[in-house]
Motif scaffolding. Sequence first.
Motif, PDB file in Angstrom:
ATOM      1  N   ALA A 142      81.129  39.395  35.469  1.00 15.21           N
ATOM      2  CA  ALA A 142      81.950  39.896  34.362  1.00 15.21           C
ATOM      3  C   ALA A 142      81.119  40.325  33.165  1.00 15.21           C
ATOM      4  O   ALA A 142      81.642  40.996  32.257  1.00 15.21           O
ATOM      5  CB  ALA A 142      82.945  38.820  33.935  1.00 15.21           C
ATOM      6  N   SER A 143      79.846  39.982  33.135  1.00 11.60           N
ATOM      7  CA  SER A 143      79.005  40.314  31.985  1.00 11.60           C
ATOM      8  C   SER A 143      78.429  41.727  32.055  1.00 11.60           C
ATOM      9  O   SER A 143      77.855  42.213  31.085  1.00 11.60           O
ATOM     10  CB  SER A 143      77.853  39.311  31.870  1.00 11.60           C
ATOM     11  OG  SER A 143      76.934  39.462  32.946  1.00 11.60           O
ATOM     12  N   MET A 144      78.584  42.408  33.206  1.00  6.62           N
ATOM     13  CA  MET A 144      77.969  43.723  33.373  1.00  6.62           C
ATOM     14  C   MET A 144      78.736  44.789  32.593  1.00  6.62           C
ATOM     15  O   MET A 144      79.967  44.801  32.570  1.00  6.62           O
ATOM     16  CB  MET A 144      77.940  44.126  34.845  1.00  6.62           C
ATOM     17  CG  MET A 144      77.080  43.281  35.722  1.00  6.62           C
ATOM     18  SD  MET A 144      76.851  44.058  37.363  1.00  6.62           S
ATOM     19  CE  MET A 144      78.533  44.402  37.845  1.00  6.62           C
ATOM     20  N   ALA A 145      77.997  45.723  31.990  1.00 10.01           N
ATOM     21  CA  ALA A 145      78.621  46.892  31.372  1.00 10.01           C
ATOM     22  C   ALA A 145      78.923  47.946  32.426  1.00 10.01           C
ATOM     23  O   ALA A 145      79.910  48.691  32.323  1.00 10.01           O
ATOM     24  CB  ALA A 145      77.710  47.474  30.295  1.00 10.01           C
ATOM     25  N   ALA A 146      78.091  48.033  33.463  1.00  9.42           N
ATOM     26  CA  ALA A 146      78.291  48.995  34.553  1.00  9.42           C
ATOM     27  C   ALA A 146      79.317  48.454  35.539  1.00  9.42           C
ATOM     28  O   ALA A 146      79.661  47.271  35.536  1.00  9.42           O
ATOM     29  CB  ALA A 146      76.970  49.268  35.255  1.00  9.42           C
ATOM     30  N   MET A 147      79.789  49.337  36.433  1.00 14.23           N
ATOM     31  CA  MET A 147      80.755  48.925  37.436  1.00 14.23           C
ATOM     32  C   MET A 147      80.121  48.097  38.554  1.00 14.23           C
ATOM     33  O   MET A 147      80.778  47.252  39.157  1.00 14.23           O
ATOM     34  CB  MET A 147      81.437  50.157  38.051  1.00 14.23           C
ATOM     35  CG  MET A 147      82.339  50.892  37.085  1.00 14.23           C
ATOM     36  SD  MET A 147      83.611  49.820  36.362  1.00 14.23           S
ATOM     37  CE  MET A 147      84.512  49.334  37.813  1.00 14.23           C
ATOM     38  N   TYR A 148      78.829  48.361  38.829  1.00 16.16           N
ATOM     39  CA  TYR A 148      78.175  47.605  39.891  1.00 16.16           C
ATOM     40  C   TYR A 148      76.676  47.558  39.625  1.00 16.16           C
ATOM     41  O   TYR A 148      76.131  48.327  38.826  1.00 16.16           O
ATOM     42  CB  TYR A 148      78.440  48.241  41.263  1.00 16.16           C
ATOM     43  CG  TYR A 148      77.363  49.205  41.696  1.00 16.16           C
ATOM     44  CD1 TYR A 148      76.452  48.866  42.693  1.00 16.16           C
ATOM     45  CD2 TYR A 148      77.213  50.429  41.058  1.00 16.16           C
ATOM     46  CE1 TYR A 148      75.446  49.738  43.063  1.00 16.16           C
ATOM     47  CE2 TYR A 148      76.217  51.310  41.435  1.00 16.16           C
ATOM     48  CZ  TYR A 148      75.329  50.962  42.433  1.00 16.16           C
ATOM     49  OH  TYR A 148      74.333  51.823  42.789  1.00 16.16           O
ATOM     50  N   ARG A 149      76.024  46.631  40.309  1.00 13.06           N
ATOM     51  CA  ARG A 149      74.568  46.557  40.294  1.00 13.06           C
ATOM     52  C   ARG A 149      74.128  46.193  41.702  1.00 13.06           C
ATOM     53  O   ARG A 149      74.716  45.313  42.336  1.00 13.06           O
ATOM     54  CB  ARG A 149      74.083  45.502  39.305  1.00 13.06           C
ATOM     55  CG  ARG A 149      72.540  45.397  39.224  1.00 13.06           C
ATOM     56  CD  ARG A 149      72.099  44.359  38.210  1.00 13.06           C
ATOM     57  NE  ARG A 149      72.510  43.009  38.579  1.00 13.06           N
ATOM     58  CZ  ARG A 149      73.414  42.296  37.926  1.00 13.06           C
ATOM     59  NH1 ARG A 149      74.031  42.796  36.876  1.00 13.06           N
ATOM     60  NH2 ARG A 149      73.743  41.067  38.337  1.00 13.06           N
ATOM     61  N   GLY A 150      73.109  46.881  42.211  1.00 16.96           N
ATOM     62  CA  GLY A 150      72.644  46.609  43.560  1.00 16.96           C
ATOM     63  C   GLY A 150      71.158  46.316  43.605  1.00 16.96           C
ATOM     64  O   GLY A 150      70.366  46.967  42.925  1.00 16.96           O
ATOM     65  N   GLU A 151      70.793  45.313  44.386  1.00 21.43           N
ATOM     66  CA  GLU A 151      69.399  45.019  44.694  1.00 21.43           C
ATOM     67  C   GLU A 151      69.243  45.114  46.203  1.00 21.43           C
ATOM     68  O   GLU A 151      70.042  44.544  46.950  1.00 21.43           O
ATOM     69  CB  GLU A 151      68.998  43.636  44.187  1.00 21.43           C
ATOM     70  CG  GLU A 151      69.089  43.495  42.671  1.00 21.43           C
ATOM     71  CD  GLU A 151      68.665  42.115  42.184  1.00 21.43           C
ATOM     72  OE1 GLU A 151      68.184  41.313  43.035  1.00 21.43           O
ATOM     73  OE2 GLU A 151      68.811  41.838  40.991  1.00 21.43           O
ATOM     74  N   PHE A 152      68.199  45.825  46.637  1.00 22.30           N
ATOM     75  CA  PHE A 152      68.039  46.121  48.062  1.00 22.30           C
ATOM     76  C   PHE A 152      66.674  45.661  48.544  1.00 22.30           C
ATOM     77  O   PHE A 152      65.670  45.842  47.864  1.00 22.30           O
ATOM     78  CB  PHE A 152      68.223  47.622  48.304  1.00 22.30           C
ATOM     79  CG  PHE A 152      69.531  48.139  47.784  1.00 22.30           C
ATOM     80  CD1 PHE A 152      69.601  48.751  46.543  1.00 22.30           C
ATOM     81  CD2 PHE A 152      70.679  47.985  48.529  1.00 22.30           C
ATOM     82  CE1 PHE A 152      70.814  49.221  46.056  1.00 22.30           C
ATOM     83  CE2 PHE A 152      71.896  48.445  48.044  1.00 22.30           C
ATOM     84  CZ  PHE A 152      71.965  49.060  46.805  1.00 22.30           C
ATOM     85  N   TYR A 153      66.659  45.049  49.721  1.00 22.39           N
ATOM     86  CA  TYR A 153      65.441  44.487  50.287  1.00 22.39           C
ATOM     87  C   TYR A 153      65.218  45.089  51.668  1.00 22.39           C
ATOM     88  O   TYR A 153      66.161  45.430  52.376  1.00 22.39           O
ATOM     89  CB  TYR A 153      65.560  42.965  50.376  1.00 22.39           C
ATOM     90  CG  TYR A 153      65.967  42.335  49.064  1.00 22.39           C
ATOM     91  CD1 TYR A 153      65.023  42.031  48.086  1.00 22.39           C
ATOM     92  CD2 TYR A 153      67.310  42.080  48.787  1.00 22.39           C
ATOM     93  CE1 TYR A 153      65.408  41.473  46.873  1.00 22.39           C
ATOM     94  CE2 TYR A 153      67.700  41.518  47.578  1.00 22.39           C
ATOM     95  CZ  TYR A 153      66.738  41.220  46.632  1.00 22.39           C
ATOM     96  OH  TYR A 153      67.130  40.679  45.433  1.00 22.39           O
ATOM     97  N   GLY A 154      63.953  45.186  52.062  1.00 20.95           N
ATOM     98  CA  GLY A 154      63.647  45.835  53.317  1.00 20.95           C
ATOM     99  C   GLY A 154      63.777  47.339  53.160  1.00 20.95           C
ATOM    100  O   GLY A 154      63.593  47.882  52.061  1.00 20.95           O
ATOM    101  N   PRO A 155      64.089  48.074  54.216  1.00 20.56           N
ATOM    102  CA  PRO A 155      64.265  49.525  54.110  1.00 20.56           C
ATOM    103  C   PRO A 155      65.312  49.863  53.057  1.00 20.56           C
ATOM    104  O   PRO A 155      66.383  49.259  53.003  1.00 20.56           O
ATOM    105  CB  PRO A 155      64.728  49.922  55.516  1.00 20.56           C
ATOM    106  CG  PRO A 155      64.207  48.844  56.404  1.00 20.56           C
ATOM    107  CD  PRO A 155      64.262  47.594  55.600  1.00 20.56           C
ATOM    108  N   LYS A 156      65.005  50.827  52.214  1.00 19.98           N
ATOM    109  CA  LYS A 156      65.875  51.148  51.079  1.00 19.98           C
ATOM    110  C   LYS A 156      66.892  52.225  51.458  1.00 19.98           C
ATOM    111  O   LYS A 156      66.569  53.191  52.138  1.00 19.98           O
ATOM    112  CB  LYS A 156      65.033  51.623  49.886  1.00 19.98           C
ATOM    113  CG  LYS A 156      64.055  50.577  49.366  1.00 19.98           C
ATOM    114  CD  LYS A 156      64.787  49.337  48.863  1.00 19.98           C
ATOM    115  CE  LYS A 156      63.851  48.356  48.168  1.00 19.98           C
ATOM    116  NZ  LYS A 156      62.920  47.697  49.107  1.00 19.98           N
TER     117      LYS A 156
END
Length: 209
Positions: A39-53
């Motif tokens: 709930a603290s994010m200003a954006a609609m989503y945030r993604g972190e990706f590991y391995g092949p991007k």
Amino acid sequence: MNTSDTTTEIQNNKPEQALTISRLVFAHGVANLTIRVDASMAAMYRGEFYGPKPRVTEADGVIYIDYPRFNPLIWGRTAADIAVSPSAAWFVDIRGGVSRWDADLRHASLSGIDVRGGLNQVDLQLPAPSGTVKFRVTGGASHLRLRRPGNVPARLQIGGGASKLALDDQGFGSVSGPVRLESPGYSAAADRYEIEIGGGASQISVARD
């Protein structure tokens, strides 16, 4: 990608609580997935990706996450950790299946979930629904655990055979044909979950928190 019809509104009993639907789309599936609410994010989503991007695009309320069609040994290392805002109603669309999926969506608004392909090792905590919210899997499913608020009824339909199946206090060790189970009060409820698995299923649990 045609996104012209993907941003709509979901209404509940109070018009001031209408939420825009945002879609989280995995175009070719993902091996390992985590989704949580921030709930603290200003954006609609945030993604972190590991391995092949993957290739990630965002337009008209659609977050489009596209992993190329890798060798299966490489695809198995794909992992996405997604945080979503509670200010939208989310529809999760996974095209190609998912191997391991954990999600805590209790503080989100959920429009629906559609998995085209199979799934395995899934543990989802679901929010209170608005209207009939559908969880649909076109392929088979194994080791699926869905948890929902205690006062929310659910219906579970399985198209193929099933083993180790439970909806609340209803359970079966093995069923050879299609299965349909409902919790008490489902037919009359305005807010409920409809769970449909098109193929066979093993170790399926739909429970109340």
